[in-house]
Write a protein that holds these residues in place. Structure first.
Motif, PDB file in Angstrom:
ATOM      1  N   VAL A 141       0.852  -1.201   0.000  1.00  0.00           N
ATOM      2  CA  VAL A 141       0.000   0.000   0.000  1.00  0.00           C
ATOM      3  C   VAL A 141       0.882   1.243   0.000  1.00  0.00           C
ATOM      4  CG1 VAL A 141      -1.706   1.317   1.318  1.00  0.00           C
ATOM      5  CG2 VAL A 141      -1.918  -1.176   1.132  1.00  0.00           C
ATOM      6  N   ALA A 142       1.914   1.238   0.850  1.00  0.00           N
ATOM      7  CA  ALA A 142       2.824   2.390   0.920  1.00  0.00           C
ATOM      8  C   ALA A 142       3.518   2.619  -0.417  1.00  0.00           C
ATOM      9  CB  ALA A 142       3.850   2.153   2.020  1.00  0.00           C
ATOM     10  N   LYS A 143       3.975   1.547  -1.059  1.00  0.00           N
ATOM     11  CA  LYS A 143       4.667   1.661  -2.350  1.00  0.00           C
ATOM     12  C   LYS A 143       3.733   2.238  -3.411  1.00  0.00           C
ATOM     13  CE  LYS A 143       8.830  -0.143  -1.674  1.00  0.00           C
ATOM     14  NZ  LYS A 143      10.075   0.632  -1.928  1.00  0.00           N
ATOM     15  N   GLU A 144       2.480   1.797  -3.406  1.00  0.00           N
ATOM     16  CA  GLU A 144       1.506   2.288  -4.382  1.00  0.00           C
ATOM     17  C   GLU A 144       1.217   3.767  -4.139  1.00  0.00           C
ATOM     18  OE1 GLU A 144      -0.295   1.698  -7.841  1.00  0.00           O
ATOM     19  OE2 GLU A 144       0.562   0.012  -6.737  1.00  0.00           O
ATOM     20  N   ALA A 145       1.165   4.156  -2.873  1.00  0.00           N
ATOM     21  CA  ALA A 145       0.936   5.568  -2.534  1.00  0.00           C
ATOM     22  C   ALA A 145       2.116   6.424  -3.016  1.00  0.00           C
ATOM     23  CB  ALA A 145       0.744   5.721  -1.032  1.00  0.00           C
ATOM     24  N   ILE A 146       3.336   5.944  -2.801  1.00  0.00           N
ATOM     25  CA  ILE A 146       4.532   6.665  -3.261  1.00  0.00           C
ATOM     26  C   ILE A 146       4.514   6.804  -4.783  1.00  0.00           C
ATOM     27  CG2 ILE A 146       7.050   6.455  -3.510  1.00  0.00           C
ATOM     28  CD1 ILE A 146       7.045   5.170  -0.681  1.00  0.00           C
ATOM     29  N   LYS A 147       4.117   5.745  -5.454  1.00  0.00           N
ATOM     30  CA  LYS A 147       4.072   5.768  -6.922  1.00  0.00           C
ATOM     31  C   LYS A 147       3.061   6.806  -7.416  1.00  0.00           C
ATOM     32  CE  LYS A 147       3.821   1.713  -8.908  1.00  0.00           C
ATOM     33  NZ  LYS A 147       3.213   0.477  -9.484  1.00  0.00           N
ATOM     34  N   SER A 148       1.878   6.826  -6.825  1.00  0.00           N
ATOM     35  CA  SER A 148       0.841   7.769  -7.262  1.00  0.00           C
ATOM     36  C   SER A 148       1.243   9.215  -6.973  1.00  0.00           C
ATOM     37  CB  SER A 148      -0.488   7.451  -6.568  1.00  0.00           C
ATOM     38  OG  SER A 148      -1.008   6.230  -7.036  1.00  0.00           O
ATOM     39  N   LEU A 149       1.818   9.464  -5.809  1.00  0.00           N
ATOM     40  CA  LEU A 149       2.244  10.816  -5.458  1.00  0.00           C
ATOM     41  C   LEU A 149       3.393  11.283  -6.356  1.00  0.00           C
ATOM     42  CD1 LEU A 149       2.035  10.476  -1.581  1.00  0.00           C
ATOM     43  CD2 LEU A 149       0.567  11.913  -2.996  1.00  0.00           C
ATOM     44  N   SER A 150       4.265  10.350  -6.745  1.00  0.00           N
ATOM     45  CA  SER A 150       5.353  10.696  -7.670  1.00  0.00           C
ATOM     46  C   SER A 150       4.792  11.139  -9.013  1.00  0.00           C
ATOM     47  CB  SER A 150       6.280   9.494  -7.870  1.00  0.00           C
ATOM     48  OG  SER A 150       6.879   9.104  -6.663  1.00  0.00           O
ATOM     49  N   LYS A 151       3.736  10.457  -9.467  1.00  0.00           N
ATOM     50  CA  LYS A 151       3.109  10.827 -10.738  1.00  0.00           C
ATOM     51  C   LYS A 151       2.500  12.224 -10.654  1.00  0.00           C
ATOM     52  CE  LYS A 151       1.919   6.048 -11.978  1.00  0.00           C
ATOM     53  NZ  LYS A 151       0.803   5.068 -12.071  1.00  0.00           N
ATOM     54  N   ILE A 152       1.885  12.529  -9.518  1.00  0.00           N
ATOM     55  CA  ILE A 152       1.292  13.860  -9.334  1.00  0.00           C
ATOM     56  C   ILE A 152       2.363  14.944  -9.446  1.00  0.00           C
ATOM     57  CG2 ILE A 152       0.244  15.375  -7.590  1.00  0.00           C
ATOM     58  CD1 ILE A 152      -1.286  12.875  -6.597  1.00  0.00           C
ATOM     59  N   ALA A 153       3.553  14.657  -8.924  1.00  0.00           N
ATOM     60  CA  ALA A 153       4.624  15.652  -8.876  1.00  0.00           C
ATOM     61  C   ALA A 153       5.345  15.828 -10.208  1.00  0.00           C
ATOM     62  CB  ALA A 153       5.626  15.261  -7.792  1.00  0.00           C
ATOM     63  N   ARG A 154       4.917  15.155 -11.249  1.00  0.00           N
ATOM     64  CA  ARG A 154       5.570  15.308 -12.553  1.00  0.00           C
ATOM     65  C   ARG A 154       5.148  16.580 -13.281  1.00  0.00           C
ATOM     66  NH1 ARG A 154       4.836   9.019 -14.392  1.00  0.00           N
ATOM     67  NH2 ARG A 154       6.356   8.130 -12.921  1.00  0.00           N
ATOM     68  N   THR A 155       4.161  17.274 -12.748  1.00  0.00           N
ATOM     69  CA  THR A 155       3.740  18.546 -13.344  1.00  0.00           C
ATOM     70  C   THR A 155       3.966  19.673 -12.346  1.00  0.00           C
ATOM     71  OG1 THR A 155       1.462  18.374 -12.518  1.00  0.00           O
ATOM     72  CG2 THR A 155       1.937  17.325 -14.640  1.00  0.00           C
ATOM     73  N   THR A 156       4.142  20.882 -12.851  1.00  0.00           N
ATOM     74  CA  THR A 156       4.344  22.036 -11.969  1.00  0.00           C
ATOM     75  C   THR A 156       3.131  22.260 -11.080  1.00  0.00           C
ATOM     76  OG1 THR A 156       5.775  23.071 -13.625  1.00  0.00           O
ATOM     77  CG2 THR A 156       4.867  24.502 -11.925  1.00  0.00           C
ATOM     78  N   VAL A 157       1.942  22.051 -11.663  1.00  0.00           N
ATOM     79  CA  VAL A 157       0.709  22.219 -10.877  1.00  0.00           C
ATOM     80  C   VAL A 157       0.684  21.206  -9.739  1.00  0.00           C
ATOM     81  CG1 VAL A 157      -1.804  22.158 -10.961  1.00  0.00           C
ATOM     82  CG2 VAL A 157      -0.534  23.061 -12.902  1.00  0.00           C
ATOM     83  N   GLY A 158       1.073  19.976 -10.043  1.00  0.00           N
ATOM     84  CA  GLY A 158       1.111  18.944  -9.016  1.00  0.00           C
ATOM     85  C   GLY A 158       2.111  19.267  -7.915  1.00  0.00           C
ATOM     86  N   LEU A 159       3.274  19.779  -8.306  1.00  0.00           N
ATOM     87  CA  LEU A 159       4.274  20.180  -7.317  1.00  0.00           C
ATOM     88  C   LEU A 159       3.731  21.286  -6.416  1.00  0.00           C
ATOM     89  CD1 LEU A 159       7.451  20.219  -9.588  1.00  0.00           C
ATOM     90  CD2 LEU A 159       7.125  18.750  -7.591  1.00  0.00           C
ATOM     91  N   ASP A 160       3.057  22.261  -7.029  1.00  0.00           N
ATOM     92  CA  ASP A 160       2.475  23.365  -6.249  1.00  0.00           C
ATOM     93  C   ASP A 160       1.482  22.845  -5.216  1.00  0.00           C
ATOM     94  OD1 ASP A 160       3.863  25.476  -7.393  1.00  0.00           O
ATOM     95  OD2 ASP A 160       2.441  25.676  -9.049  1.00  0.00           O
ATOM     96  N   VAL A 161       0.665  21.867  -5.630  1.00  0.00           N
ATOM     97  CA  VAL A 161      -0.350  21.332  -4.711  1.00  0.00           C
ATOM     98  C   VAL A 161       0.303  20.558  -3.572  1.00  0.00           C
ATOM     99  CG1 VAL A 161      -2.236  19.672  -4.510  1.00  0.00           C
ATOM    100  CG2 VAL A 161      -2.177  21.248  -6.446  1.00  0.00           C
ATOM    101  N   LEU A 162       1.278  19.693  -3.898  1.00  0.00           N
ATOM    102  CA  LEU A 162       1.912  18.852  -2.869  1.00  0.00           C
ATOM    103  C   LEU A 162       2.739  19.674  -1.877  1.00  0.00           C
ATOM    104  CD1 LEU A 162       3.199  15.620  -4.679  1.00  0.00           C
ATOM    105  CD2 LEU A 162       1.415  15.794  -2.941  1.00  0.00           C
ATOM    106  N   PHE A 163       3.458  20.684  -2.385  1.00  0.00           N
ATOM    107  CA  PHE A 163       4.384  21.419  -1.530  1.00  0.00           C
ATOM    108  C   PHE A 163       3.886  22.811  -1.134  1.00  0.00           C
ATOM    109  CE2 PHE A 163       7.022  18.324  -3.712  1.00  0.00           C
ATOM    110  CZ  PHE A 163       7.789  17.813  -2.676  1.00  0.00           C
TER     111      PHE A 163
END
Length: 504
Positions: A141-163
């Motif tokens: 579950v943790a690995k899948e969560a890391i994978k999905s969050l990594s995908k979100i961070a591939r865009t500038t918009v995603g980075l803005d939301v996460l950080f």
């Protein structure tokens, strides 16, 4: 069949015990081709299955997960985001890990779709719950969560939301759960940082990367071990290496190697530090790294000549990586007799060590001896030859004896050494002068399995491709090798039989 799926779905709401209905629905879902489901599903609602999944009955949950995995696979991410986003979010709170995995994996599909990603980015509560899943007990579950969050961070918009929102606070909060979870957050930061310089800046500004670097050079030995691998991964990119250099981490790691002799626990983290420098040397410049950080190469030599098998293996691998480039070979050559003694020691390991270390030593020897044909200068060929002859009193006999071993891994590793030197004229002369060597090369019966036959074929191919082979081997032997190459690795010569009258 499609109508029966609709009927099965609609009947689920009226069943007192839905297990049997779910079994039938699962069978029907798995029976229909995915293309048919893709055509039919947009007209079908899956609310009943999602509702039944919110159960404590294990079989009922497993059936629902299997059905939804099949159905959602057939739907476009944008459709899932618009119609089942809330259902997926509820799944993240489910006590069963298989439901969480389903929800996170579908969220990962959605964020990979440019049309659908905003549906996830606009839902901070869903993202927060995915972050919390990093702290779960189930590693999958943790690995899948890391994978999905990594995908979100591939865009500038995603980075803005996460950080740029309170999600960063959630990341820091979950990292405080335990040491193991904190390392998972570090892993996420390294994955995000590896994408681009921009993403690395976000991670650096968060303060989490600095925490990782501090732990690497801190007093906790186990933390050093865990963090070294992550920093090595970060150094795989140019912007990552530049960041580590700016932070002074490479100097700090060099000092850790220098101080390893006085640390009784250095055996736990030293292999990771050596691998770090080995990868760094190949990615940047072997000469630059070895000149700026001489402690690295000295330590590698010491490890090869030591007595601890695990350390020897790491050092042998590192020299193979370092010597895989011409520049790396020249750096080693500049150490003079020091490297000759070390290389002789690798030859000793290739003869006498346990099987795994023998194979690693042979692989390293192959890497160090190989010279691309466009680098066949007089100096480099002389260097390669001098290294080869220092390995043993009779190096041709040594590697031929290894290449005839009945153990496939040793058999192939021995052949690989011959393949590495096959394009070099001095080696070709040794081969032609070695009694029975050509006959051994073209004899397919001595290769016991597919891997061995493939390794022999690679050797023949390397010989035939060489510009000097016809001159050194002579026309007759050259034509035999070309015939072998033309026939292929698995050719079996047909045996003709003659019928004799009266024979039984």
């Amino acid at each position: 069949m499609a109508a029966s799926i609709e009927q099965l779905l609609s009947s689920l709401s009226n069943l007192e015990d839905p297990i049997e209905g779910l079994r039938s629905l699962k069978t029907a879902a798995l029976t229909l081709p995915l293309s048919t489901l893709t055509e039919r599903l947009p007209a079908i609602r899956l609310d009943a299955v999602f509702r039944l999944m919110a159960s404590q009955n294990r079989e009922q949950v497993d059936l629902c997960v299997a059905i939804l995995e099949r159905f959602l696979q057939a739907l476009e991410p944008i459709y899932i985001a618009q119609n089942y986003k809330e259902d997926l979010q509820r799944g993240l709170y489910h006590p069963d890990d298989s439901v969480k995995l389903l929800a996170i994996s579908q969220a990962g599909r959605i964020v990979e779709c440019s049309e659908a990603i905003t549906e996830i980015l606009n839902n901070l509560e869903l993202l927060k719950q995915i972050i919390m899943c990093i702290g779960g007990d189930k590693i999958a579950v943790a690995k899948e969560a890391i994978k999905s969050l990594s995908k979100i961070a591939r865009t500038t918009v995603g980075l803005d939301v996460l950080f740029g929102s309170n999600l960063l606070a959630s990341l820091k909060a979950v990292s405080a759960f335990s040491d193991v979870v904190r390392y998972r957050v570090y892993e996420l930061m390294v994955e995000i940082s590896s994408v681009s310089a921009e993403s690395l800046n976000f991670c650096a500004n968060s303060g989490i990367l600095s925490q990782l670097l501090d732990e690497l050079t801190g007093d906790d030995v186990l933390a050093r071990v865990a963090c070294t691998e992550m920093v090595t991964a970060l150094a795989a990119t140019l912007h990552g290496r530049q960041y580590l250099a700016q932070e002074g981490l490479i100097d700090r790691i060099s000092n850790m190697i220098l101080g390893a002799d006085s640390d009784s626990f250095s055996g736990l983290y030293l292999p990771g530090l050596v691998k770090f420098f080995g990868n760094l040397a190949v990615l940047d410049s072997p000469q630059q790294i070895c000149e700026h950080y001489p402690a690295f190469l000295r330590k590698v030599f010491e490890m090869v000549e030591g007595h601890e098998t695990s350390m020897i293996g790491v050092a042998v691998d590192t020299l193979g990586i370092l010597g895989s480039t011409v520049e790396g070979k020249q750096v080693l050559q500049k150490t003079g007799t020091r490297f000759n003694n070390v290389f002789k020691r690798i030859g000793h390991h290739a003869r006498n060590a346990p099987t795994e270390l023998r194979v690693r030593s042979l692989d390293s020897i192959s890497s160090l001896l190989f010279l691309p044909e466009d680098h066949h200068t007089e100096d480099l060929l002389a260097m390669s030859e001098s290294w080869f002859v220092c390995l043993s009193n009779q190096p041709m006999d040594l590697f031929r004896s290894i290449a005839t071993q009945p153990f496939p891994e040793l058999h192939c590793a021995g052949l690989k050494v011959f393949t590495a030197i096959a394009n070099q004229p001095w080696a070709q002369k040794l081969m032609i002068e070695s009694p029975g060597f050509i006959e051994y090369i073209v004899d397919r019966t001595v290769d016991p399995d597919k891997d061995s036959k493939d390794a022999k074929f690679d050797l023949v191919k390397a010989l035939v491709k060489s510009k000097t082979i016809a001159e050194v081997f002579g026309n007759q032997h050259y034509l035999r090798l070309r015939a072998y190459l033309r026939e292929g690795a698995y050719y079996v010569k047909a045996i003709s039989t003659v019928a004799v009258e009266g024979a039984e």
